[in-house]
Enzyme design. Structure first.
Site, PDB file in Angstrom:
ATOM      1  N   VAL A   1      50.149  62.933 -24.723  1.00  0.00           N
ATOM      2  CA  VAL A   1      49.531  62.271 -23.580  1.00  0.00           C
ATOM      3  C   VAL A   1      48.456  61.298 -24.039  1.00  0.00           C
ATOM      4  O   VAL A   1      48.365  60.171 -23.565  1.00  0.00           O
ATOM      5  CB  VAL A   1      48.933  63.321 -22.613  1.00  0.00           C
ATOM      6  CG1 VAL A   1      48.018  62.660 -21.582  1.00  0.00           C
ATOM      7  CG2 VAL A   1      50.053  64.084 -21.906  1.00  0.00           C
TER       8      VAL A   1
ATOM      9  N   ARG B   1      58.932  66.220 -27.350  1.00  0.00           N
ATOM     10  CA  ARG B   1      59.929  66.060 -26.287  1.00  0.00           C
ATOM     11  C   ARG B   1      60.236  64.598 -25.975  1.00  0.00           C
ATOM     12  O   ARG B   1      61.299  64.268 -25.450  1.00  0.00           O
ATOM     13  CB  ARG B   1      59.467  66.777 -25.021  1.00  0.00           C
ATOM     14  CG  ARG B   1      58.218  66.208 -24.407  1.00  0.00           C
ATOM     15  CD  ARG B   1      57.682  67.061 -23.267  1.00  0.00           C
ATOM     16  NE  ARG B   1      58.644  67.213 -22.201  1.00  0.00           N
ATOM     17  CZ  ARG B   1      58.383  67.823 -21.046  1.00  0.00           C
ATOM     18  NH1 ARG B   1      57.203  68.374 -20.848  1.00  0.00           N
ATOM     19  NH2 ARG B   1      59.300  67.908 -20.112  1.00  0.00           N
TER      20      ARG B   1
ATOM     21  N   GLU C   1      35.227  62.712  -3.770  1.00  0.00           N
ATOM     22  CA  GLU C   1      34.962  63.868  -4.622  1.00  0.00           C
ATOM     23  C   GLU C   1      34.511  65.046  -3.765  1.00  0.00           C
ATOM     24  O   GLU C   1      33.585  64.936  -2.970  1.00  0.00           O
ATOM     25  CB  GLU C   1      33.894  63.536  -5.660  1.00  0.00           C
ATOM     26  CG  GLU C   1      33.287  64.708  -6.399  1.00  0.00           C
ATOM     27  CD  GLU C   1      34.317  65.554  -7.148  1.00  0.00           C
ATOM     28  OE1 GLU C   1      34.195  66.794  -7.118  1.00  0.00           O
ATOM     29  OE2 GLU C   1      35.248  64.977  -7.760  1.00  0.00           O
TER      30      GLU C   1
ATOM     31  N   THR D   1      58.384  58.914 -28.596  1.00  0.00           N
ATOM     32  CA  THR D   1      57.270  58.489 -29.448  1.00  0.00           C
ATOM     33  C   THR D   1      56.298  59.641 -29.656  1.00  0.00           C
ATOM     34  O   THR D   1      56.112  60.490 -28.787  1.00  0.00           O
ATOM     35  CB  THR D   1      56.521  57.310 -28.819  1.00  0.00           C
ATOM     36  OG1 THR D   1      56.111  57.656 -27.497  1.00  0.00           O
ATOM     37  CG2 THR D   1      57.399  56.079 -28.770  1.00  0.00           C
TER      38      THR D   1
ATOM     39  N   GLY E   1      39.305  59.891 -13.139  1.00  0.00           N
ATOM     40  CA  GLY E   1      39.261  59.115 -11.906  1.00  0.00           C
ATOM     41  C   GLY E   1      38.281  57.961 -11.987  1.00  0.00           C
ATOM     42  O   GLY E   1      38.576  56.836 -11.564  1.00  0.00           O
TER      43      GLY E   1
ATOM     44  N   HIS F   1      15.350  48.768 -36.077  1.00  0.00           N
ATOM     45  CA  HIS F   1      14.739  48.117 -34.919  1.00  0.00           C
ATOM     46  C   HIS F   1      15.090  46.637 -34.943  1.00  0.00           C
ATOM     47  O   HIS F   1      14.997  45.996 -35.989  1.00  0.00           O
ATOM     48  CB  HIS F   1      13.218  48.276 -34.962  1.00  0.00           C
ATOM     49  CG  HIS F   1      12.512  47.469 -33.911  1.00  0.00           C
ATOM     50  ND1 HIS F   1      12.435  47.876 -32.603  1.00  0.00           N
ATOM     51  CD2 HIS F   1      11.870  46.267 -33.985  1.00  0.00           C
ATOM     52  CE1 HIS F   1      11.766  46.981 -31.899  1.00  0.00           C
ATOM     53  NE2 HIS F   1      11.408  45.989 -32.722  1.00  0.00           N
TER      54      HIS F   1
ATOM     55  N   GLY G   1      39.166  62.399  -6.634  1.00  0.00           N
ATOM     56  CA  GLY G   1      38.669  63.070  -7.834  1.00  0.00           C
ATOM     57  C   GLY G   1      37.650  62.213  -8.548  1.00  0.00           C
ATOM     58  O   GLY G   1      37.974  61.120  -9.029  1.00  0.00           O
ATOM     59  N   GLY G   2      36.412  62.694  -8.607  1.00  0.00           N
ATOM     60  CA  GLY G   2      35.332  61.934  -9.228  1.00  0.00           C
ATOM     61  C   GLY G   2      35.008  62.389 -10.631  1.00  0.00           C
ATOM     62  O   GLY G   2      33.863  62.257 -11.079  1.00  0.00           O
TER      63      GLY G   2
ATOM     64  N   ILE H   1      36.013  62.331 -14.953  1.00  0.00           N
ATOM     65  CA  ILE H   1      36.051  61.231 -15.916  1.00  0.00           C
ATOM     66  C   ILE H   1      37.302  60.374 -15.753  1.00  0.00           C
ATOM     67  O   ILE H   1      37.226  59.141 -15.728  1.00  0.00           O
ATOM     68  CB  ILE H   1      35.941  61.784 -17.356  1.00  0.00           C
ATOM     69  CG1 ILE H   1      34.525  62.324 -17.605  1.00  0.00           C
ATOM     70  CG2 ILE H   1      36.268  60.697 -18.378  1.00  0.00           C
ATOM     71  CD1 ILE H   1      34.326  62.958 -18.972  1.00  0.00           C
TER      72      ILE H   1
END
Length: 480
Positions: free
Chosen positions: A46, A39, A210, A42, A192, A449, A187-188, A190
């Site tokens: 989202v 639509r 939240e 590009t 937000g 390591h 909103g808490g 990801i």
């Protein structure tokens, strides 16, 4: 004058997000004649345009700022000078490079691109309505043998939230209109928390509101606490708190918050509403052609990504499961392969989730919360990064690696990592989960390591009872 055209394809993909373009390209590689409908001007949906990619470009900058601010090794950095235009340019160039590459790959694969609003006119046809500034309005009708619905999700809008330039959704926040003195994030989850991380680093005072009992629903509480502890001095967290009113009549937004203790008011220069996303299953004429959609808007599919109509598939956010780009792209491959006559199923044992905050929080497979809720018998081995040589050397001890496993056979059930670059450490654990690995399999794999991913091997050794880099609860006490 309205121009009408009609074309027949083996496969039409509706939506060009990570799932949609993956499906279209995979099907083209398998020899199908493919059309891809988008639509917007590009490709990428989202995720590439107003989601995962631009947010990570900004989070990288936020991470650089945080690293400089928290350096404690004899080196002092000057206070950062923020050039917001340059920050935007970095974000936009990142997006443009990736979306441009998608258009090039579509051309290389001979995937026909249609820009416009696609809507089913029957179970074998989609009408595309476009209004090009130069060519005018036109309608293309594509008929198909198979189609894949990949139209994603949309941000949830709360009815009491008014329209105001100071009230943003995540897409608007990613545009970086300005850095407010006080940003309140409703909103808490990801999204937000990632945006809160960006704006705090750029200089805003940030308050997270939240409604639930913890931030980052889905992650285990012990890992969220590590994130919260690292940010307590930088952000204000208000959990178990509901926003009930937004007054936008004055120079400042006046927000009413409700808790068990009563109401309080909060002033803000900007409000980001990030309370989740809803599937687009009621759109594009989908219910009208009798595809089964549940009452929340999710399209019902089987493990081959088929809908209730055999030649129509659905993938990504518009179907059940986590709304994640990598889930959508894997489903896109499955749907394309089935449409091309191959046998394929979507049957993952774990879909990784990552909050690209500071520190990062990442998990895959079964969480402790899920295990308790489902009555599953499990054990946990957690290796703290305060005992990691690499973490100590780099000043990144604020982290932990946790493995969840079967008590009897030690088979891995799930894993979580919190700390710097936690998301990069999740790949090995996701593979181990898919292969049915045991703690011993992981512990006997030689990890370099000193490294952060060494913490995975050490967590496995801790659970298996073979660890020597940390107190061993399974050690045998020598008799005198």
């Amino acid at each position: 004058m309205l121009e009408r055209n009609e074309t027949i394809y083996d496969l039409v993909v509706l939506g060009s997000g990570p799932g949609g373009y993956a499906a279209a390209f995979r099907a083209a590689d398998l020899g199908l004649n493919v059309a891809l409908i988008e639509r917007y001007e590009t490709l990428g949906g989202v995720c590439l345009n107003v989601g995962c990619i631009p947010s990570k470009a900004l989070l990288h900058i936020a991470g650089d700022i945080r690293t400089a601010q928290e350096a404690k090794h004899g080196v002092t950095f000057l206070k950062p000078k923020i050039d917001l235009d340059a920050v935007r340019k970095h974000k936009e160039s990142t997006v443009n490079k990736l979306t441009g590459n998608l258009a090039l790959m579509a051309k290389q694969r001979n995937v026909a691109l249609y820009i416009g609003e696609g809507r089913f006119s029957s179970q074998h046809a989609i009408e595309i309505h476009s209004n090009d500034a130069k060519k005018g309005a036109s309608t293309d009708t594509l008929t198909f043998k198979h189609t894949i619905i990949a139209i994603g999700s949309a941000a949830v809008h709360l009815p009491f939230i008014p329209e105001d330039d100071r009230i943003w959704d995540s897409s608007r926040a990613l545009e970086l209109p300005y850095v407010p003195n006080h940003l309140v994030v409703l909103g808490g989850g990801i999204i937000g928390l990632e945006m809160a991380t960006v704006y705090e680093a750029l200089g805003a005072k940030v308050t997270i509101v939240e409604q639930g009992k913890q931030l980052m629903p889905g992650a285990d509480a012990d890992q969220v606490r590590v994130f919260q502890k690292a940010n307590t001095s930088r952000m204000t967290f208000k959990t178990r708190t509901k926003m009930t009113k937004v007054d936008h009549s004055g120079q400042m937004l006046n927000l009413t918050l409700t808790t068990d203790a009563g109401d309080e008011t909060l002033e803000a220069d900007a409000l980001l509403v990030a309370v989740g996303r809803k599937p687009n299953g009621f759109n594009a004429g989908i219910p009208e052609i009798n595809i089964n959609v549940d009452d929340r808007g999710f399209i019902i599919t089987d493990d081959m990504c088929r809908t209730s109509i055999d030649h129509i598939f659905a993938i990504g956010d518009v179907t059940h499961g986590p709304m994640l780009a990598h889930k959508a792209s894997h489903e896109g491959h499955v749907a394309a392969e089935v449409a091309a006559g191959h046998i394929a199923h979507f049957s993952s044992l774990g879909i990784p989730s990552i909050a690209y905050t500071y520190p990062e929080v990442a998990w895959v497979g079964l969480t402790e919360t899920q295990a308790k809720a489902q009555g599953i018998n499990y054990k946990v081995a957690t290796f703290p990064w305060s005992a990691s040589g690499r973490a100590i050397a780099s000043g990144q001890t604020n982290g932990a690696t946790k493995l969840i496993y079967e008590p009897e056979y030690h088979r891995l059930l799930g894993a979580g990592v919190v700390g710097a670059h936690a998301g990069e450490l999740l790949g090995e654990l996701t593979l181990a989960l898919e292969y049915g690995a045991t703690l011993e399999d992981i512990a006997l794999t030689i990890h370099a390591h000193p490294s952060l991913h060494e913490s995975i091997g050490l967590a496995a050794e801790l659970g298996a009872g073979t660890i020597t880099d940390y107190p061993n609860p399974s050690s045998v006490k020598r008799r005198e």
